[in-house]
Scaffold this active site. Structure first.
Site, PDB file in Angstrom:
ATOM      1  N   LEU A   1     -30.940 -12.152  32.106  1.00 41.36           N
ATOM      2  CA  LEU A   1     -32.337 -11.508  32.069  1.00 41.36           C
ATOM      3  C   LEU A   1     -32.326 -10.247  31.070  1.00 41.36           C
ATOM      4  O   LEU A   1     -31.170  -9.486  30.985  1.00 41.36           O
ATOM      5  CB  LEU A   1     -32.816 -10.911  33.388  1.00 41.36           C
TER       6      LEU A   1
ATOM      7  N   HIS B   1     -41.631   9.333  41.358  1.00 41.48           N
ATOM      8  CA  HIS B   1     -40.653   8.861  40.323  1.00 41.48           C
ATOM      9  C   HIS B   1     -39.236   8.208  40.853  1.00 41.48           C
ATOM     10  O   HIS B   1     -39.037   7.065  40.543  1.00 41.48           O
ATOM     11  CB  HIS B   1     -40.502   9.632  39.104  1.00 41.48           C
TER      12      HIS B   1
ATOM     13  N   ASP C   1     -47.295   2.007  37.566  1.00 39.56           N
ATOM     14  CA  ASP C   1     -48.228   3.169  37.782  1.00 39.56           C
ATOM     15  C   ASP C   1     -48.562   3.599  39.199  1.00 39.56           C
ATOM     16  O   ASP C   1     -48.577   2.463  39.965  1.00 39.56           O
ATOM     17  CB  ASP C   1     -49.757   2.798  37.327  1.00 39.56           C
TER      18      ASP C   1
HETATM   19  C1  FPP Z   1     -46.497   6.297  36.147  1.00 39.04           C
HETATM   20  O1  FPP Z   1     -47.024   6.912  37.146  1.00 39.04           O
HETATM   21  C2  FPP Z   1     -44.988   6.259  35.889  1.00 39.04           C
HETATM   22  C3  FPP Z   1     -44.689   6.905  34.917  1.00 39.04           C
HETATM   23  C4  FPP Z   1     -44.900   7.410  33.642  1.00 39.04           C
HETATM   24  C5  FPP Z   1     -43.016   6.908  34.972  1.00 39.04           C
HETATM   25  C6  FPP Z   1     -42.292   5.816  35.173  1.00 39.04           C
HETATM   26  C7  FPP Z   1     -41.072   6.207  35.850  1.00 39.04           C
HETATM   27  C8  FPP Z   1     -40.353   5.777  36.752  1.00 39.04           C
HETATM   28  C9  FPP Z   1     -40.618   4.666  37.678  1.00 39.04           C
HETATM   29  C10 FPP Z   1     -38.988   6.165  36.949  1.00 39.04           C
HETATM   30  C11 FPP Z   1     -37.733   5.348  36.524  1.00 39.04           C
HETATM   31  C12 FPP Z   1     -37.072   5.770  35.504  1.00 39.04           C
HETATM   32  C13 FPP Z   1     -36.619   4.783  34.683  1.00 39.04           C
HETATM   33  C14 FPP Z   1     -35.530   5.603  33.643  1.00 39.04           C
HETATM   34  C15 FPP Z   1     -36.383   3.522  34.909  1.00 39.04           C
HETATM   35  P1  FPP Z   1     -47.812   8.199  37.340  1.00 39.04           P
HETATM   36  O2  FPP Z   1     -46.975   9.392  37.204  1.00 39.04           O
HETATM   37  O3  FPP Z   1     -48.842   8.351  36.266  1.00 39.04           O
HETATM   38  O4  FPP Z   1     -48.551   8.068  38.662  1.00 39.04           O
HETATM   39  P2  FPP Z   1     -49.930   8.677  38.858  1.00 39.04           P
HETATM   40  O5  FPP Z   1     -50.897   7.983  37.968  1.00 39.04           O
HETATM   41  O6  FPP Z   1     -50.212   8.084  40.334  1.00 39.04           O
HETATM   42  O7  FPP Z   1     -50.127  10.143  38.579  1.00 39.04           O
END
Ligand code: FPP
Length: 238
Positions: free
Chosen positions: A129, A35, A18
């Site tokens: 893993l 992301h 997050d």
């Molecule tokens: C949460 O942060 C993150 C996500 C919903 C997406 C997670 C995806 C990645 C880390 C990209 C990697 C992709 C793959 C396929 C491994 P948020 O967007 O909710 O952040 P915020 O709370 O600050 O808005």
């Protein structure tokens, strides 16, 4: 003595990655840049986790609730997941990582499903893993899907209602062989589980870190493991 031998390392770590959006906003960038930065961190941490002796890692890449984001962000996350899986699979395979997709096929882009299945096929014999890529995953959806499949088997006479145990339910989850989660890690300072692996995390230790996901490092992962290692896990015993 190695670092890992002094500390009890969790076998299975579940991660809620997050804070990508906030990380990007702080820098005046588009959320998608967060992301992209977060993706690099995930794969750095997979490599670090192998070095620490972790056996299974579950990454919450896209939840069943993430469809509520803007169409642009959803489109980005779908296309990006497809590309990441394609670009990372050979390296993951070299590292001995077994990729396993956990989630629902409904609504998911066909190209994402194809890449997930391709990565699973390529890495299925690996044992170093297991990386559970949780894409279009929701804990309640998983339990609904398990209940539906079990009800069908009861109707067909394959399962007797009075014989149903916890082990029976586990057989109907997306990945019946998944270990129970030992350490549940969430970045960004938020302290909630957001529908991630509720059945498997019943006895997990929760570690909440006040760090946005793209700022996570192997050293911070180790810090979380040290905190986990200090916990007294009693599993209901006195
Ligand atoms: C949460 O942060 C993150 C996500 C919903 C997406 C997670 C995806 C990645 C880390 C990209 C990697 C992709 C793959 C396929 C491994 P948020 O967007 O909710 O952040 P915020 O709370 O600050 O808005």
């Amino acid at each position: 003595m190695s670092k890992a031998s002094k500390i009890e390392v969790p076998q299975h770590i579940a991660i809620v990655m997050d804070g990508n959006g906030r990380w990007a906003k702080e820098r005046g960038l588009a959320r998608t840049a967060g992301h992209e930065a977060g993706e690099k961190v995930l794969f750095d941490l997979v490599e670090a986790a192998i070095g620490f002796g972790v056996k299974e890692l579950s990454a919450y890449a896209f939840s069943t609730e993430n469809w509520k984001r803007t169409p642009e962000e959803v489109k980005f996350l779908m296309g990006y997941s497809r590309d990441v899986l394609r670009n990372r699979r050979d390296r993951l395979n070299e590292m001995g990582v077994k990729v396993q997709w956990i989630g629902r096929p409904q609504r998911l882009w066909k190209s994402v499903i194809e890449e997930l299945e391709e990565a699973e096929k390529l890495t299925k014999k690996n044992k170093v893993l297991t990386l559970n890529m949780c894409v279009n995953y929701g804990g309640r959806a998983e339990l609904v899907d398990a209940a539906t499949a079990l009800a069908r088997d009861v109707k067909r006479g394959k399962v007797k209602p009075d014989s149903i145990t916890e082990k029976t339910i586990e057989k109907y989850l997306y990945a019946p062989k998944m270990r129970d989660v030992d350490m549940f890690l969430r970045s960004s300072g938020e302290q909630r589980t957001s529908n991630f692996l509720p059945w498997q995390s019943t006895y997990a230790e929760f570690v909440f870190m006040d760090v946005l996901w793209p700022d996570m490092t192997p050293a911070l992962l180790w810090k979380a493991i040290e905190e986990y290692s200090c916990r007294d896990r009693r599993f209901g015993k006195a």
